[in-house]
Motif scaffolding. Structure first.
Motif, PDB file in Angstrom:
ATOM      1  N   ALA A 149      -5.289  -9.121   2.583  1.00  0.00           N
ATOM      2  CA  ALA A 149      -4.469  -8.218   2.848  1.00  0.00           C
ATOM      3  C   ALA A 149      -3.900  -7.353   1.526  1.00  0.00           C
ATOM      4  O   ALA A 149      -3.781  -6.222   1.481  1.00  0.00           O
ATOM      5  N   GLN A 150      -4.420  -8.075   0.242  1.00  0.00           N
ATOM      6  CA  GLN A 150      -4.075  -7.392  -1.051  1.00  0.00           C
ATOM      7  C   GLN A 150      -5.187  -6.166  -1.218  1.00  0.00           C
ATOM      8  O   GLN A 150      -4.894  -5.142  -1.539  1.00  0.00           O
ATOM      9  N   GLU A 151      -6.482  -6.576  -0.774  1.00  0.00           N
ATOM     10  CA  GLU A 151      -7.755  -5.798  -0.811  1.00  0.00           C
ATOM     11  C   GLU A 151      -7.377  -4.416   0.257  1.00  0.00           C
ATOM     12  O   GLU A 151      -7.700  -3.480  -0.096  1.00  0.00           O
ATOM     13  N   ASN A 152      -6.861  -4.936   1.417  1.00  0.00           N
ATOM     14  CA  ASN A 152      -6.498  -3.805   2.250  1.00  0.00           C
ATOM     15  C   ASN A 152      -5.459  -2.564   1.538  1.00  0.00           C
ATOM     16  O   ASN A 152      -5.562  -1.453   1.836  1.00  0.00           O
ATOM     17  N   ASP A 153      -4.454  -3.438   0.945  1.00  0.00           N
ATOM     18  CA  ASP A 153      -3.405  -2.468   0.339  1.00  0.00           C
ATOM     19  C   ASP A 153      -3.988  -1.666  -0.682  1.00  0.00           C
ATOM     20  O   ASP A 153      -3.794  -0.466  -0.638  1.00  0.00           O
ATOM     21  N   ARG A 154      -4.796  -2.440  -1.607  1.00  0.00           N
ATOM     22  CA  ARG A 154      -5.575  -1.558  -2.731  1.00  0.00           C
ATOM     23  C   ARG A 154      -6.458  -0.089  -2.048  1.00  0.00           C
ATOM     24  O   ARG A 154      -6.567   0.827  -2.246  1.00  0.00           O
ATOM     25  N   LEU A 155      -7.174  -0.686  -0.831  1.00  0.00           N
ATOM     26  CA  LEU A 155      -8.169   0.266  -0.330  1.00  0.00           C
ATOM     27  C   LEU A 155      -7.201   1.439   0.542  1.00  0.00           C
ATOM     28  O   LEU A 155      -7.695   2.504   0.422  1.00  0.00           O
ATOM     29  N   ARG A 156      -6.087   1.131   1.021  1.00  0.00           N
ATOM     30  CA  ARG A 156      -5.432   2.277   1.881  1.00  0.00           C
ATOM     31  C   ARG A 156      -4.677   2.996   0.548  1.00  0.00           C
ATOM     32  O   ARG A 156      -4.722   4.239   0.854  1.00  0.00           O
ATOM     33  N   ARG A 157      -4.307   2.654  -0.458  1.00  0.00           N
ATOM     34  CA  ARG A 157      -3.733   3.386  -1.538  1.00  0.00           C
ATOM     35  C   ARG A 157      -5.159   4.356  -2.068  1.00  0.00           C
ATOM     36  O   ARG A 157      -4.951   5.487  -2.368  1.00  0.00           O
ATOM     37  N   GLU A 158      -5.946   3.688  -2.386  1.00  0.00           N
ATOM     38  CA  GLU A 158      -7.403   4.413  -2.826  1.00  0.00           C
ATOM     39  C   GLU A 158      -7.749   5.648  -1.817  1.00  0.00           C
ATOM     40  O   GLU A 158      -7.878   6.750  -2.120  1.00  0.00           O
ATOM     41  N   ASN A 159      -7.561   5.103  -0.466  1.00  0.00           N
ATOM     42  CA  ASN A 159      -8.026   6.227   0.663  1.00  0.00           C
ATOM     43  C   ASN A 159      -6.920   7.372   0.568  1.00  0.00           C
ATOM     44  O   ASN A 159      -7.402   8.602   0.750  1.00  0.00           O
ATOM     45  N   ARG A 160      -5.630   6.926   0.412  1.00  0.00           N
ATOM     46  CA  ARG A 160      -4.692   8.073   0.573  1.00  0.00           C
ATOM     47  C   ARG A 160      -4.878   8.977  -0.737  1.00  0.00           C
ATOM     48  O   ARG A 160      -4.801  10.089  -0.636  1.00  0.00           O
ATOM     49  N   ILE A 161      -5.167   8.438  -1.754  1.00  0.00           N
ATOM     50  CA  ILE A 161      -5.404   9.387  -2.917  1.00  0.00           C
ATOM     51  C   ILE A 161      -6.600  10.157  -2.718  1.00  0.00           C
ATOM     52  O   ILE A 161      -6.411  11.452  -3.316  1.00  0.00           O
ATOM     53  N   LEU A 162      -7.678   9.590  -2.304  1.00  0.00           N
ATOM     54  CA  LEU A 162      -8.770  10.493  -2.061  1.00  0.00           C
ATOM     55  C   LEU A 162      -8.497  11.498  -1.188  1.00  0.00           C
ATOM     56  O   LEU A 162      -8.896  12.881  -1.214  1.00  0.00           O
ATOM     57  N   LYS A 163      -7.891  11.246  -0.134  1.00  0.00           N
ATOM     58  CA  LYS A 163      -7.540  12.329   0.843  1.00  0.00           C
ATOM     59  C   LYS A 163      -6.426  13.416   0.453  1.00  0.00           C
ATOM     60  O   LYS A 163      -6.867  14.659   0.525  1.00  0.00           O
TER      61      LYS A 163
END
Length: 91
Positions: A59-73
């Motif tokens: 879940a923590q890794e998913n949160d990190r990846l969601r944040r990273e994905n949002r920033i990249l978008k």
């Protein structure tokens, strides 16, 4: 007086809040409980095995990846706008 929730309901609520990727506000609203109530349950169950270490880690890794994905978008949108702007600038 409020509705008494079962221990199983509380544990499920904590599991959902910690692993679903939803905000606590969304989880509380979906389950029909107050934010402070949900936060109290999470605090009370923090050191228990309601959520396995592996699930919590995922879940923590998913949160990190969601944040990273949002920033990249967001960065991609900025670059697209800059490309259009500079392409329209004729020398």
């Amino acid at each position: 007086m409020g509705l008494k929730r079962t221990d199983e309901f509380r544990q499920d609520a904590v599991r959902i809040a910690l692993t679903s990727g939803l905000t606590r506000k969304q989880v509380a609203g979906d389950l029909g409980v107050g934010m402070s109530t949900l936060n109290k349950w999470i605090t009370a169950h923090r050191d228990t095995d309601v959520v396995s270490k592996e699930d919590l880690s995922l879940a923590q890794e998913n949160d990190r990846l969601r944040r990273e994905n949002r920033i990249l978008k967001e960065e991609s949108e900025i670059l697209k706008k800059a490309t259009v702007f500079f392409a329209s600038q004729k020398p």
